[in-house]
Design a protein around this motif. Structure first.
Motif, short mmCIF file in Angstrom:
data_model
loop_
_atom_site.label_atom_id
_atom_site.label_comp_id
_atom_site.label_asym_id
_atom_site.label_seq_id
_atom_site.Cartn_x
_atom_site.Cartn_y
_atom_site.Cartn_z
N SER A 120 0.73 -1.38 -0.07
CA SER A 120 -0.10 -0.07 0.04
C SER A 120 0.73 1.42 0.04
N ILE A 121 2.19 1.21 0.31
CA ILE A 121 2.91 2.33 0.65
C ILE A 121 4.10 2.40 -0.28
N ILE A 122 5.09 1.46 -0.13
CA ILE A 122 6.34 1.36 -0.84
C ILE A 122 6.11 0.86 -2.36
N PHE A 123 5.35 -0.04 -2.82
CA PHE A 123 5.32 -0.41 -4.04
C PHE A 123 4.60 0.74 -5.03
N PRO A 124 3.36 1.25 -4.48
CA PRO A 124 3.01 2.42 -5.28
C PRO A 124 3.81 3.53 -5.41
N ASP A 125 4.55 4.08 -4.29
CA ASP A 125 5.61 5.15 -4.43
C ASP A 125 6.57 4.57 -5.49
N LYS A 126 7.12 3.21 -5.41
CA LYS A 126 8.24 2.91 -6.62
C LYS A 126 7.54 3.03 -7.77
N VAL A 127 6.40 2.76 -8.14
CA VAL A 127 5.80 2.94 -9.39
C VAL A 127 5.57 4.22 -9.90
N LYS A 128 5.39 5.07 -8.83
CA LYS A 128 5.04 6.66 -9.53
C LYS A 128 6.66 7.08 -9.65
N MET A 129 7.59 6.59 -8.97
CA MET A 129 8.99 7.11 -9.26
C MET A 129 9.50 6.61 -10.66
N ASN A 130 8.99 5.25 -11.01
CA ASN A 130 9.48 4.75 -12.07
C ASN A 130 8.63 5.32 -13.35
N LEU A 131 7.43 5.61 -13.10
CA LEU A 131 6.66 6.22 -14.08
C LEU A 131 7.38 7.79 -14.56
N ASP A 132 7.88 8.43 -13.67
CA ASP A 132 8.43 9.72 -13.45
C ASP A 132 9.85 9.50 -14.34
N TYR A 133 10.48 8.38 -13.99
CA TYR A 133 11.71 8.18 -14.74
C TYR A 133 11.36 7.87 -16.26
N PHE A 134 10.11 7.08 -16.65
CA PHE A 134 9.91 6.73 -17.92
C PHE A 134 9.57 8.13 -18.60
N TYR A 135 8.99 8.95 -18.30
CA TYR A 135 8.68 10.27 -18.88
C TYR A 135 9.63 11.21 -18.91
N ASN A 136 10.64 11.16 -18.15
CA ASN A 136 12.01 12.11 -18.16
C ASN A 136 13.32 11.62 -18.44
N GLN A 137 13.28 10.21 -18.74
CA GLN A 137 14.56 9.74 -19.07
C GLN A 137 15.40 10.40 -20.01
N ASN A 138 16.72 10.26 -19.71
CA ASN A 138 17.62 10.99 -20.79
C ASN A 138 18.98 10.80 -20.17
N LEU A 139 20.09 10.64 -20.84
CA LEU A 139 21.35 10.37 -20.37
C LEU A 139 21.41 11.23 -19.12
N PHE A 140 21.51 12.35 -18.91
CA PHE A 140 21.83 13.41 -17.92
C PHE A 140 21.29 12.86 -16.55
#
Length: 153
Positions: A120-140
């Motif tokens: 209920s807490i950790i996994f949903p937060d990880k998913v949110k962070m991974n979605l943010d990475y998906f939309y903002n991924q770049n070399l830097f």
């Protein structure tokens, strides 16, 4: 190996890119008879040394250096709607989520219901962070995450 009294390698099926299963490689950190983390295993886990064999997964093209940590079946493969986008990413050795939750085992040990807290807490937060990475991924961003991984200790 050492105090794990085994060959030292640990293999486990994990959910990878597009939901495909692959075998992840790690160093064993638990004693096979007691199920407890061995002395050397504690050290390996603390400094993430147990993750080093995953560079073989990177060489095989199953993982990248940066990306969502691959999870066991029952988590990433059950994502729904927009959250499924994270499955388009190749799993990684490190990520913002793995940096934030580097002490996840210790966090969960302090909970009265660790599984519920994770779900209920950790996994949903990880998913949110991974979605943010998906939309903002770049070399830097990848370089920033690698540097945070190395120097965050």
């Amino acid at each position: 190996m050492f105090d794990t009294q085994s060959d030292g390698l640990f293999f486990q099926k994990r959910v990878g890119q597009y939901g495909k299963l692959f075998t992840i490689y790690k160093l064993k950190t638990m004693h096979p008879e007691t199920g407890n983390i061995s002395k050397i295993g504690f050290f390996f886990r603390k400094y993430k040394i147990d993750e080093l064999p995953q560079f073989l997964n990177v060489l095989k093209g199953e993982m990248s250096i940066v990306g969502p940590r691959p999870d066991i079946q029952g988590y990433y493969d059950k994502l729904e709607d927009e959250d499924r986008i994270v499955l388009e990413l190749k799993p990684g050795i490190t990520s913002e989520a793995s940096i934030k939750y580097y002490d996840e085992e210790e966090i969960l040990e302090k909970q009265s219901n660790p599984l519920e807290f994770n779900d209920s807490i950790i996994f949903p937060d990880k998913v949110k962070m991974n979605l943010d990475y998906f939309y903002n991924q770049n070399l830097f961003l990848d370089i920033k995450i690698i540097l945070k991984t190395i120097f965050n200790r």
